[in-house]
Design an enzyme around this catalytic site. Structure first.
Site, PDB file in Angstrom:
ATOM      1  N   ASP A  77     -10.711  -0.346  -1.946  1.00 54.01           N
ATOM      2  CA  ASP A  77      -9.417  -0.484  -2.626  1.00 54.01           C
ATOM      3  C   ASP A  77      -8.516  -1.490  -1.913  1.00 54.01           C
ATOM      4  O   ASP A  77      -8.695  -1.781  -0.726  1.00 54.01           O
ATOM      5  CB  ASP A  77      -8.710   0.874  -2.731  1.00 54.01           C
ATOM      6  CG  ASP A  77      -8.444   1.530  -1.371  1.00 54.01           C
ATOM      7  OD1 ASP A  77      -9.337   1.480  -0.507  1.00 54.01           O
ATOM      8  OD2 ASP A  77      -7.337   2.064  -1.177  1.00 54.01           O
ATOM      9  N   GLU A 145      -8.358   4.249   0.747  1.00 54.83           N
ATOM     10  CA  GLU A 145      -7.845   4.175   2.116  1.00 54.83           C
ATOM     11  C   GLU A 145      -6.349   3.903   2.125  1.00 54.83           C
ATOM     12  O   GLU A 145      -5.620   4.414   2.961  1.00 54.83           O
ATOM     13  CB  GLU A 145      -8.560   3.053   2.889  1.00 54.83           C
ATOM     14  CG  GLU A 145      -8.279   3.034   4.392  1.00 54.83           C
ATOM     15  CD  GLU A 145      -7.061   2.224   4.810  1.00 54.83           C
ATOM     16  OE1 GLU A 145      -6.638   2.347   5.968  1.00 54.83           O
ATOM     17  OE2 GLU A 145      -6.515   1.468   3.986  1.00 54.83           O
TER      18      GLU A 145
HETATM   19 ZN   LIG Z   1      -7.266  -1.764   5.182  1.00 55.19          ZN
END
Ligand SMILES: [Zn+2]
Length: 457
Positions: A77, A145
């Site tokens: 992401d 994340e």
């Molecule tokens: Zn990162």
């Protein structure tokens, strides 16, 4: 197709993270993993691949022995580009310049598709050359994340359940930079051996209500403002924690005098060093103390309405050794007002500290020297932000945070900001780093004398 062409294709897929899961375009993550399958056929025919937590990817490359595996982390992401003005569109993966001198502009060029795609290029290349690793290699690519880290949490839990104790976990984090340590001119490879904790507290002040035309002496908003200002004035105490001490001691031989002498005797010079680091700037200040800053605030919804509740969120980053309970005590003392309610929204304590000696450290710092040349100094350091690696600290004490890219200050400032970019030669060298790491001796212990020398360094 060249590595750069594959990289550009993957950068063009907007796998954007949002705190609200409803806003995440999951089709983009499906598109991304389908593209990985098409672009890295050897990886997908040789490694076992599992989908974890819906969109996170876990690959296992079976080694020739049952030695402890290594785990390479990266995340799929990227952060949103909302409210940002880019000179080059964030998902067009435009190249500026020619050949190896070219720069590639895209959201994720560094954070973290730069690492993710470089890892896949290294593995695909190794497979093409008939390389098989000595120990298993896991590739763990989380999908959130930048927001919740639920993918990394689930993968780490899965590995724990299977009884896997890695020899090393490597995630994003530090880079090769200049000027990170005062007095050191050589480029330094900043390898995170620990990261600060993150927590959010909420300050709330209630008011019986009333009318804006007849305000009380201390309205809720004023009481909250006073609390915020007290918090700003009473900063957390400074101290030199082990990962920062280790950074300075390791950098000492490369520093100019008088810093060289100061860094090599941190036992004596700690008070002077902490004071200097605290005043040098926000980044060095964050190395020596827990920091707190007010972010979200809310009060009344109307310009002629008294706030019945005034609220502020305090984002706290905890220095190694501090706990969330310590922070709560500090906030209460600093604010010193029983009418300001202080509640913990959520938080993680600081990570444990990984060793800056031993087999895994030698393997990592040795690969840095082999790939970037002896003039690059590998330094243990305390990472200021949080990464997915925090979920892996229960599996092994050898968790490191480093992406093998040589970045300028301006390039680092473009992370999470407009015009994120990477130079092509920098990225290609990153691939060579991961390839060298995969083929490096898997932490075989050197002889006693060599080991002592390495530890003295
Ligand atoms: Zn990162």
């Amino acid at each position: 197709m060249t590595p750069v062409e594959r990289f550009r294709e993957l950068l063009a897929i907007p796998t954007v993270s949002h705190v609200d899961p409803e806003q995440v375009d999951t089709a983009r993550f499906v598109e991304f993993r389908d593209a990985l399958r098409r672009l890295y056929p050897r990886v997908h025919s040789t490694l076992h691949r599992e989908l974890v937590a819906e969109h996170s990817l876990l690959y296992r490359w079976v080694g020739t022995s049952d030695a402890a595996p290594i785990v390479l982390l990266a995340h799929q992401d990227v952060v949103s580009v909302a409210n940002q003005t880019w000179r080059h569109p964030p998902f067009a993966a435009e190249m500026v310049g020619e050949g190896a001198d070219a720069t590639l502009y895209a959201r994720g060029a560094i954070d973290d598709k730069g690492a993710l795609v470089a890892i896949l290029e290294a593995v695909e290349g190794a497979l093409a050359d008939g390389v098989t690793p000595v120990a298993d290699v896991y590739l763990a690519f989380g999908h959130d994340e930048e927001t919740r880290g639920s993918g990394a949490r689930a993968i780490a839990a899965l590995l724990a359940e299977r009884g896997i104790a890695p020899a090393m976990v490597l995630d994003e984090g530090g880079a090769i930079v200049e000027g990170a340590v005062p007095g050191v001119r050589a480029p330094t490879a900043m390898i995170g051996v620990a990261e600060r904790g993150v927590s959010t507290f909420e300050l709330t002040v209630h008011e019986a209500g009333g009318h804006a035309s007849t305000p009380p002496r201390v309205p809720a908003t004023a009481r909250l403002a006073r609390a915020i200002d007290r918090l700003r004035r009473r900063s957390f105490p400074v101290r030199l924690v082990p990962p920062v001490r280790a950074m300075l001691a390791t950098a000492a031989p490369h520093a100019a005098q008088p810093l060289r002498a100061m860094f090599s005797r941190t036992g004596l010079t700690a008070p002077a060093l902490t004071a200097a680091l605290a005043s040098l700037g926000p980044e060095t200040n964050a190395l020596v103390r827990t920091t707190a800053v007010v972010t979200e605030m809310s009060g009344s919804a109307g310009e002629n309405v008294l706030a019945t509740t005034a609220r502020a969120a305090v984002n706290v980053r905890l220095l190694t050794g501090d706990t969330i309970a310590d922070v709560a005590v500090h906030l209460r003392r600093a604010i010193a007002d029983p009418l300001v309610h202080i509640d913990l929204r959520h938080g993680d304590d600081p990570s444990p500290v990984s060793p800056w000696r031993g087999a895994a450290w030698r393997r990592l710092s040795g690969t840095v020297a082999d790939t970037f040349g002896g003039e690059v100094v590998a330094l243990p350091y305390l990472q200021l932000g949080a990464s997915d690696s925090r979920f892996y600290t229960g599996l092994t004490d050898a968790v490191y945070r480093f992406a093998p890219f040589h970045l300028t200050r301006a390039e680092r400032d473009a992370l999470h900001a407009p015009d994120e970019r990477i130079r092509i030669d920098v990225w290609l060298r990153g691939i060579r780093f991961y390839r060298a790491l995969l083929e490096s001796p898997s932490g075989a212990e050197p002889s006693g004398a060599a080991r002592r020398r390495a530890e003295l360094r």
